[in-house]
Motif scaffolding. Structure first.
Motif, PDB file in Angstrom:
ATOM      1  N   MET A 148       0.850  -1.186   0.000  1.00 40.91           N
ATOM      2  CA  MET A 148       0.000   0.000   0.000  1.00 40.91           C
ATOM      3  C   MET A 148       0.884   1.235   0.000  1.00 40.91           C
ATOM      4  O   MET A 148       1.905   1.277   0.667  1.00 40.91           O
ATOM      5  N   LYS A 149       0.482   2.253  -0.731  1.00 43.04           N
ATOM      6  CA  LYS A 149       1.224   3.509  -0.763  1.00 43.04           C
ATOM      7  C   LYS A 149       1.059   4.221   0.574  1.00 43.04           C
ATOM      8  O   LYS A 149       0.075   4.053   1.268  1.00 43.04           O
ATOM      9  N   THR A 150       2.029   5.030   0.900  1.00 42.80           N
ATOM     10  CA  THR A 150       1.914   5.800   2.131  1.00 42.80           C
ATOM     11  C   THR A 150       0.916   6.931   1.925  1.00 42.80           C
ATOM     12  O   THR A 150       0.633   7.331   0.791  1.00 42.80           O
ATOM     13  N   LEU A 151       0.418   7.479   3.005  1.00 39.77           N
ATOM     14  CA  LEU A 151      -0.531   8.584   2.916  1.00 39.77           C
ATOM     15  C   LEU A 151       0.126   9.808   2.282  1.00 39.77           C
ATOM     16  O   LEU A 151      -0.540  10.612   1.649  1.00 39.77           O
ATOM     17  N   VAL A 152       1.435   9.946   2.438  1.00 39.87           N
ATOM     18  CA  VAL A 152       2.151  11.079   1.861  1.00 39.87           C
ATOM     19  C   VAL A 152       2.093  11.021   0.340  1.00 39.87           C
ATOM     20  O   VAL A 152       1.921  12.020  -0.325  1.00 39.87           O
ATOM     21  N   ASP A 153       2.260   9.800  -0.227  1.00 37.61           N
ATOM     22  CA  ASP A 153       2.255   9.640  -1.677  1.00 37.61           C
ATOM     23  C   ASP A 153       0.851   9.642  -2.265  1.00 37.61           C
ATOM     24  O   ASP A 153       0.695   9.676  -3.466  1.00 37.61           O
ATOM     25  N   GLY A 154      -0.139   9.561  -1.445  1.00 38.59           N
ATOM     26  CA  GLY A 154      -1.513   9.459  -1.917  1.00 38.59           C
ATOM     27  C   GLY A 154      -1.938   8.002  -2.006  1.00 38.59           C
ATOM     28  O   GLY A 154      -1.108   7.104  -2.124  1.00 38.59           O
ATOM     29  N   LEU A 208      -7.663  -0.429   3.831  1.00 32.18           N
ATOM     30  CA  LEU A 208      -7.327   0.183   5.120  1.00 32.18           C
ATOM     31  C   LEU A 208      -8.092  -0.500   6.249  1.00 32.18           C
ATOM     32  O   LEU A 208      -9.242  -0.917   6.068  1.00 32.18           O
ATOM     33  N   PRO A 209      -7.481  -0.588   7.430  1.00 28.74           N
ATOM     34  CA  PRO A 209      -8.230  -1.114   8.579  1.00 28.74           C
ATOM     35  C   PRO A 209      -9.415  -0.195   8.900  1.00 28.74           C
ATOM     36  O   PRO A 209      -9.344   1.022   8.684  1.00 28.74           O
ATOM     37  N   ASP A 210     -10.493  -0.777   9.392  1.00 24.38           N
ATOM     38  CA  ASP A 210     -11.704  -0.003   9.678  1.00 24.38           C
ATOM     39  C   ASP A 210     -11.434   1.208  10.559  1.00 24.38           C
ATOM     40  O   ASP A 210     -11.989   2.278  10.333  1.00 24.38           O
ATOM     41  N   HIS A 213     -12.711   4.547   8.916  1.00 21.50           N
ATOM     42  CA  HIS A 213     -13.968   5.023   9.493  1.00 21.50           C
ATOM     43  C   HIS A 213     -13.957   6.547   9.641  1.00 21.50           C
ATOM     44  O   HIS A 213     -12.979   7.134  10.090  1.00 21.50           O
ATOM     45  N   ASN A 214     -15.055   7.176   9.225  1.00 26.59           N
ATOM     46  CA  ASN A 214     -15.217   8.628   9.285  1.00 26.59           C
ATOM     47  C   ASN A 214     -14.232   9.387   8.396  1.00 26.59           C
ATOM     48  O   ASN A 214     -13.867  10.522   8.686  1.00 26.59           O
ATOM     49  N   HIS A 215     -13.808   8.734   7.324  1.00 27.12           N
ATOM     50  CA  HIS A 215     -12.928   9.379   6.354  1.00 27.12           C
ATOM     51  C   HIS A 215     -13.451   9.146   4.942  1.00 27.12           C
ATOM     52  O   HIS A 215     -14.089   8.139   4.670  1.00 27.12           O
ATOM     53  N   GLU A 216     -13.154  10.097   4.074  1.00 24.21           N
ATOM     54  CA  GLU A 216     -13.379   9.946   2.643  1.00 24.21           C
ATOM     55  C   GLU A 216     -12.025  10.080   1.966  1.00 24.21           C
ATOM     56  O   GLU A 216     -11.082  10.629   2.551  1.00 24.21           O
ATOM     57  N   LEU A 217     -11.947   9.584   0.761  1.00 26.04           N
ATOM     58  CA  LEU A 217     -10.727   9.699  -0.023  1.00 26.04           C
ATOM     59  C   LEU A 217     -10.923  10.814  -1.044  1.00 26.04           C
ATOM     60  O   LEU A 217     -11.813  10.739  -1.894  1.00 26.04           O
ATOM     61  N   VAL A 218     -10.124  11.874  -0.914  1.00 25.78           N
ATOM     62  CA  VAL A 218     -10.242  13.025  -1.812  1.00 25.78           C
ATOM     63  C   VAL A 218      -8.854  13.358  -2.349  1.00 25.78           C
ATOM     64  O   VAL A 218      -7.949  13.694  -1.586  1.00 25.78           O
ATOM     65  N   ASP A 219      -8.725  13.232  -3.663  1.00 26.46           N
ATOM     66  CA  ASP A 219      -7.459  13.545  -4.330  1.00 26.46           C
ATOM     67  C   ASP A 219      -6.276  12.824  -3.680  1.00 26.46           C
ATOM     68  O   ASP A 219      -5.217  13.415  -3.448  1.00 26.46           O
ATOM     69  N   GLY A 246     -22.116  -5.690  -1.247  1.00 26.23           N
ATOM     70  CA  GLY A 246     -22.163  -5.378   0.174  1.00 26.23           C
ATOM     71  C   GLY A 246     -20.892  -5.697   0.935  1.00 26.23           C
ATOM     72  O   GLY A 246     -20.740  -5.300   2.084  1.00 26.23           O
ATOM     73  N   ARG A 247     -19.949  -6.386   0.317  1.00 25.82           N
ATOM     74  CA  ARG A 247     -18.673  -6.698   0.977  1.00 25.82           C
ATOM     75  C   ARG A 247     -17.657  -5.574   0.814  1.00 25.82           C
ATOM     76  O   ARG A 247     -16.644  -5.554   1.505  1.00 25.82           O
ATOM     77  N   LEU A 248     -17.929  -4.652  -0.111  1.00 26.43           N
ATOM     78  CA  LEU A 248     -16.988  -3.562  -0.378  1.00 26.43           C
ATOM     79  C   LEU A 248     -17.270  -2.333   0.479  1.00 26.43           C
ATOM     80  O   LEU A 248     -18.427  -2.004   0.738  1.00 26.43           O
ATOM     81  N   ARG A 249     -16.225  -1.649   0.855  1.00 25.11           N
ATOM     82  CA  ARG A 249     -16.346  -0.368   1.550  1.00 25.11           C
ATOM     83  C   ARG A 249     -16.796   0.702   0.557  1.00 25.11           C
ATOM     84  O   ARG A 249     -17.602   1.566   0.882  1.00 25.11           O
ATOM     85  N   VAL A 250     -16.238   0.642  -0.674  1.00 21.16           N
ATOM     86  CA  VAL A 250     -16.529   1.638  -1.698  1.00 21.16           C
ATOM     87  C   VAL A 250     -17.212   0.945  -2.870  1.00 21.16           C
ATOM     88  O   VAL A 250     -16.620   0.067  -3.499  1.00 21.16           O
ATOM     89  N   GLN A 251     -18.436   1.351  -3.160  1.00 21.76           N
ATOM     90  CA  GLN A 251     -19.139   0.813  -4.322  1.00 21.76           C
ATOM     91  C   GLN A 251     -18.507   1.384  -5.583  1.00 21.76           C
ATOM     92  O   GLN A 251     -18.161   2.560  -5.623  1.00 21.76           O
TER      93      GLN A 251
END
Length: 179
Positions: free
Chosen positions: A1-7, A16-18, A22-28, A93-98
């Motif tokens: 997995m890429k680091t959060l710094v690299d996007g 990602l672990p729940d 949890h309580n996050h969205e992925l933006v850019d 229903g098994r996916l976090r992101v449809q």
């Protein structure tokens, strides 16, 4: 997995672990906090889910709260979303992101999602294929509608209705009255 710094990508976000997702969205490529809803925000979201649940019962679509969808390379979870029966086969229903966009997305103005930020989200939703998006503002008791056929501002005497939700309508003020 890429680091959060690299996007990160949608696939990275999915893994990602729940407790991190949890309580996050992925933006850019970045995780953006979307936690901290108020009681009124949650009450309005839950009321909308109850009111729209008939869609599921009558097999006219699926109604979900806080479900994340793929909007280009971003993952957003509208407060309330609805998709019709033609997208049921895409739902996993098994996916976090449809991996599709909802037909209807409803956002509620909050401290973490102020109006200006929600306008940007709704613009992205519409550009990615969401047919209709609503922003509900509890403080002003107004609804902002963005669709293929209309962009409108409704005051509390306006009516929440959509061709995506056949036979349903409710006065905007009535949505806010019970908070």
């Amino acid at each position: 997995m890429k680091t959060l710094v690299d996007g990160i990508t949608i696939d990275d976000f999915e893994l990602l672990p729940d407790e991190l997702a949890h309580n996050h969205e992925l933006v850019d490529g970045k995780l953006v906090d979307v936690s901290g809803n108020t009681g009124n925000h949650n009450a309005l979201r839950d009321r909308l889910i109850r009111l729209l649940y008939f869609m599921q019962e009558q097999k006219l679509g699926r109604v979900l709260s806080e479900q994340e969808y793929k909007f280009d390379s971003n993952a957003h979870g509208p407060d309330v979303s609805l998709f019709g029966p033609e997208k049921m086969a895409l739902y996993d229903g098994r996916l976090r992101v449809q991996r599709f966009v909802p037909d209807l997305a409803i956002e509620i103005v909050s401290l973490n999602d102020p109006f200006v930020k929600l306008i940007k989200k709704v613009d992205r939703y519409r550009k990615c294929g969401t047919k209709e998006a609503w922003i509900l503002d509890i403080d002003s008791r107004k609804a902002f509608v963005f669709s293929e056929t209309v962009n409108a501002i409704l005051d509390e005497n306006g009516v929440f209705e959509s061709s995506l939700v056949p036979g349903f309508s409710i006065r905007i003020g009535e949505l806010f009255d019970r908070l």
